[in-house]
Every structure is written in structure tokens, then in C-alpha cells.
Design a protein around this motif. Structure first.
Motif, PDB file in Angstrom:
ATOM      1  N   TYR A 176      22.050  48.398  31.643  1.00 36.09           N
ATOM      2  CA  TYR A 176      22.856  47.189  31.534  1.00 36.09           C
ATOM      3  C   TYR A 176      22.206  46.038  32.300  1.00 36.09           C
ATOM      4  O   TYR A 176      22.095  44.922  31.792  1.00 36.09           O
ATOM      5  N   GLN A 177      21.772  46.306  33.529  1.00 34.99           N
ATOM      6  CA  GLN A 177      21.152  45.264  34.339  1.00 34.99           C
ATOM      7  C   GLN A 177      19.852  44.770  33.715  1.00 34.99           C
ATOM      8  O   GLN A 177      19.579  43.561  33.699  1.00 34.99           O
ATOM      9  N   LEU A 178      19.028  45.695  33.189  1.00 38.68           N
ATOM     10  CA  LEU A 178      17.768  45.289  32.557  1.00 38.68           C
ATOM     11  C   LEU A 178      18.015  44.472  31.295  1.00 38.68           C
ATOM     12  O   LEU A 178      17.294  43.509  31.020  1.00 38.68           O
ATOM     13  N   ASP A 179      19.025  44.829  30.512  1.00 40.01           N
ATOM     14  CA  ASP A 179      19.365  44.037  29.330  1.00 40.01           C
ATOM     15  C   ASP A 179      19.802  42.634  29.724  1.00 40.01           C
ATOM     16  O   ASP A 179      19.436  41.650  29.073  1.00 40.01           O
ATOM     17  N   ALA A 180      20.574  42.522  30.793  1.00 38.90           N
ATOM     18  CA  ALA A 180      21.021  41.208  31.252  1.00 38.90           C
ATOM     19  C   ALA A 180      19.843  40.373  31.739  1.00 38.90           C
ATOM     20  O   ALA A 180      19.737  39.178  31.422  1.00 38.90           O
ATOM     21  N   ILE A 181      18.931  40.980  32.484  1.00 40.22           N
ATOM     22  CA  ILE A 181      17.755  40.255  32.987  1.00 40.22           C
ATOM     23  C   ILE A 181      16.860  39.824  31.835  1.00 40.22           C
ATOM     24  O   ILE A 181      16.389  38.680  31.795  1.00 40.22           O
ATOM     25  N   CYS A 182      16.608  40.728  30.889  1.00 38.21           N
ATOM     26  CA  CYS A 182      15.760  40.382  29.740  1.00 38.21           C
ATOM     27  C   CYS A 182      16.405  39.292  28.889  1.00 38.21           C
ATOM     28  O   CYS A 182      15.717  38.450  28.328  1.00 38.21           O
ATOM     29  N   HIS A 220      18.198  36.844  30.021  1.00 43.60           N
ATOM     30  CA  HIS A 220      17.979  35.565  30.697  1.00 43.60           C
ATOM     31  C   HIS A 220      16.535  35.104  30.561  1.00 43.60           C
ATOM     32  O   HIS A 220      16.260  33.920  30.420  1.00 43.60           O
ATOM     33  N   VAL A 221      15.584  36.033  30.631  1.00 39.96           N
ATOM     34  CA  VAL A 221      14.166  35.674  30.563  1.00 39.96           C
ATOM     35  C   VAL A 221      13.770  35.290  29.153  1.00 39.96           C
ATOM     36  O   VAL A 221      13.165  34.244  28.923  1.00 39.96           O
TER      37      VAL A 221
END
Length: 89
Positions: free
Chosen positions: A59-65, A67-68
């Protein structure tokens, strides 16, 4: 004396209690587990921790990706259709 309790992964309900003990003792073991009088094993707790940790990291990696990379605009997506075949390369 060994008791194995099979639990449904989706509904978390007790499906079957298997062991080298009698039927009454199996029912008592199931009721103790249902009333939370028996603690789960370390292995079960560890697997549950890893599963929850993996879900949280995904979940956190999907959110970061998100945004990027950002979201792709519909106008910037190349259209492949009849118009693409009519053009001369």
C-alpha cells in the motif's frame, strides 16, 4: 496428545479439529480457542505479522509511486485505431 485445528482462511471459522483425543476433548479444545483462552503459536503469529507487513508495504509503495509517477492524461495516451493505419510512415 496432539490437537490440530483447521481454520478457514477467508471466514476464520473453525472447520475441523483433528487429533488423537476423543470427540469431547476436541469440542472442548475448539471452544477454548473460540473463547480466546488458548494463544496461537509463534509460527502463526509470525506468518500473520509478515502477511500484514507485506500488505502495508504494498500500500505504501503504491502511494509513493502514485505521487512520483502521477496519473496519465487521456490526451497523452497514443491512440491506435483506424487513423493510425491510414497514415503513411
Amino acid at each position: 496428545m496432539t490437537v490440530k485445528i483447521k481454520v478457514n482462511r477467508k471466514t476464520h471459522s473453525i472447520e475441523k479439529i483433528v487429533g488423537d483425543i476423543g470427540h469431547t476433548a476436541q469440542c472442548m479444545a475448539g471452544s477454548k480457542l473460540f473463547r480466546h483462552e488458548v494463544e496461537p503459536t509463534f509460527g502463526y503469529k509470525f506468518r500473520r505479522f509478515i502477511r500484514r507487513f507485506r500488505r502495508e508495504m504494498n500500500y505504501q509503495l503504491d502511494a509513493i509511486c502514485g505521487h512520483v509517477v502521477g496519473s496519465e492524461q487521456a490526451a497523452s495516451v497514443p491512440y491506435i485505431g483506424i487513423e493510425a493505419h491510414n497514415e503513411r510512415w
